[in-house]
Design a protein around this motif. Sequence first.
Motif, PDB file in Angstrom:
ATOM      1  N   PRO A  17       0.877  -1.677  -0.244  1.00  0.00           N
ATOM      2  CA  PRO A  17       0.037   0.028  -0.273  1.00  0.00           C
ATOM      3  C   PRO A  17       0.846   1.157  -0.035  1.00  0.00           C
ATOM      4  O   PRO A  17       0.556   2.271  -0.892  1.00  0.00           O
ATOM      5  CB  PRO A  17      -0.892  -0.115   1.262  1.00  0.00           C
ATOM      6  CG  PRO A  17      -0.987  -1.989   1.563  1.00  0.00           C
ATOM      7  CD  PRO A  17       0.524  -1.813   1.305  1.00  0.00           C
ATOM      8  N   GLY A  18       2.336   0.968   0.948  1.00  0.00           N
ATOM      9  CA  GLY A  18       2.415   2.744   0.711  1.00  0.00           C
ATOM     10  C   GLY A  18       3.012   3.464  -0.484  1.00  0.00           C
ATOM     11  O   GLY A  18       3.064   3.940  -1.154  1.00  0.00           O
ATOM     12  N   LEU A  19       4.258   1.954  -1.353  1.00  0.00           N
ATOM     13  CA  LEU A  19       4.903   1.655  -2.791  1.00  0.00           C
ATOM     14  C   LEU A  19       4.042   1.851  -3.557  1.00  0.00           C
ATOM     15  O   LEU A  19       3.875   3.385  -4.356  1.00  0.00           O
ATOM     16  CB  LEU A  19       5.321   0.425  -2.761  1.00  0.00           C
ATOM     17  CG  LEU A  19       6.154  -0.188  -2.096  1.00  0.00           C
ATOM     18  CD1 LEU A  19       6.634  -1.237  -2.404  1.00  0.00           C
ATOM     19  CD2 LEU A  19       7.296   0.623  -2.484  1.00  0.00           C
ATOM     20  N   LEU A  23       3.298   5.409  -6.194  1.00  0.00           N
ATOM     21  CA  LEU A  23       3.167   5.662  -7.594  1.00  0.00           C
ATOM     22  C   LEU A  23       1.987   6.692  -7.580  1.00  0.00           C
ATOM     23  O   LEU A  23       2.575   7.501  -8.850  1.00  0.00           O
ATOM     24  CB  LEU A  23       2.677   4.331  -7.632  1.00  0.00           C
ATOM     25  CG  LEU A  23       2.865   4.363  -9.135  1.00  0.00           C
ATOM     26  CD1 LEU A  23       4.124   3.882 -10.021  1.00  0.00           C
ATOM     27  CD2 LEU A  23       2.308   2.812  -9.344  1.00  0.00           C
ATOM     28  N   VAL A  24       1.170   6.808  -7.013  1.00  0.00           N
ATOM     29  CA  VAL A  24       0.542   8.180  -7.571  1.00  0.00           C
ATOM     30  C   VAL A  24       0.719   9.502  -6.718  1.00  0.00           C
ATOM     31  O   VAL A  24      -0.481  10.143  -6.340  1.00  0.00           O
ATOM     32  CB  VAL A  24      -1.295   7.382  -6.938  1.00  0.00           C
ATOM     33  CG1 VAL A  24      -2.106   5.939  -7.734  1.00  0.00           C
ATOM     34  CG2 VAL A  24      -1.337   7.563  -5.504  1.00  0.00           C
ATOM     35  N   GLY A  25       1.833   9.184  -5.888  1.00  0.00           N
ATOM     36  CA  GLY A  25       2.161  10.834  -5.710  1.00  0.00           C
ATOM     37  C   GLY A  25       1.778  11.136  -4.552  1.00  0.00           C
ATOM     38  O   GLY A  25       2.143  12.313  -4.437  1.00  0.00           O
ATOM     39  N   MET A  26       0.873   9.953  -3.755  1.00  0.00           N
ATOM     40  CA  MET A  26       0.842  10.640  -2.204  1.00  0.00           C
ATOM     41  C   MET A  26       1.839  10.857  -1.534  1.00  0.00           C
ATOM     42  O   MET A  26       3.066  11.254  -1.456  1.00  0.00           O
ATOM     43  CB  MET A  26       0.005   9.985  -1.650  1.00  0.00           C
ATOM     44  CG  MET A  26      -1.610  10.100  -2.913  1.00  0.00           C
ATOM     45  SD  MET A  26      -2.849   8.500  -2.539  1.00  0.00           S
ATOM     46  CE  MET A  26      -2.971   8.990  -0.550  1.00  0.00           C
ATOM     47  N   ASP A  27       1.991   9.437  -0.259  1.00  0.00           N
ATOM     48  CA  ASP A  27       3.386  10.032   0.816  1.00  0.00           C
ATOM     49  C   ASP A  27       4.802   8.931   0.139  1.00  0.00           C
ATOM     50  O   ASP A  27       3.943   7.677  -0.752  1.00  0.00           O
ATOM     51  CB  ASP A  27       2.466   9.205   1.953  1.00  0.00           C
ATOM     52  CG  ASP A  27       3.971   9.108   2.837  1.00  0.00           C
ATOM     53  OD1 ASP A  27       4.259   9.560   3.190  1.00  0.00           O
ATOM     54  OD2 ASP A  27       2.931   7.908   4.102  1.00  0.00           O
ATOM     55  N   ASP A  28       5.337   9.799   0.144  1.00  0.00           N
ATOM     56  CA  ASP A  28       6.257   8.639  -0.347  1.00  0.00           C
ATOM     57  C   ASP A  28       7.341   7.775   0.717  1.00  0.00           C
ATOM     58  O   ASP A  28       8.025   7.590   0.546  1.00  0.00           O
ATOM     59  CB  ASP A  28       7.650   9.857  -0.997  1.00  0.00           C
ATOM     60  CG  ASP A  28       8.332  10.557  -0.691  1.00  0.00           C
ATOM     61  OD1 ASP A  28       8.382  10.846   1.107  1.00  0.00           O
ATOM     62  OD2 ASP A  28       8.987  11.150  -1.486  1.00  0.00           O
ATOM     63  N   GLY A  29       6.694   7.463   1.603  1.00  0.00           N
ATOM     64  CA  GLY A  29       7.009   7.324   2.924  1.00  0.00           C
ATOM     65  C   GLY A  29       8.048   7.677   3.580  1.00  0.00           C
ATOM     66  O   GLY A  29       8.934   7.006   4.282  1.00  0.00           O
TER      67      GLY A  29
END
Length: 129
Positions: A17-19, A23-29
């Motif tokens: 889910p994090g990746l 990918l969609v430009g939300m949270d990059d971790g």
Amino acid sequence: HPDGRLEDSARHFPTLPGLLSKLVGMDDGRVEVKGNLPQDVDWTAGMFLIFDASVFGELGGFDESFFLYYEDVDICTRLWKSDRRVILHQGVTVIHAAQRTSRRKLHYMKWHLTSMARYLGKYTWRLPR
């Protein structure tokens, strides 16, 4: 970075889910760095990791099945799973000119994605904490 910018050297454990969020430009971790005090992080980039040689030996060193990418994430995951901590220390400065080659060259992207898949296969549903 050589120009003085802070590199994104500490992140949360990668999860599917994090990746997808990245990918969609939300949270990059990325981990939010809080001041100059040392802080626990899930993993930090392998450009500058320090730990006791006996711990490195106990963990079996780097997993050579990871090529170029994710070997740092893997060893930090194994540190946490062995009841040790990974600490980002803001009082230490290392200069590293990240190339981000996997964003520009297909064979590097293949190595990156292969290591990512290997990591997810090894740790999905088995991350510490």
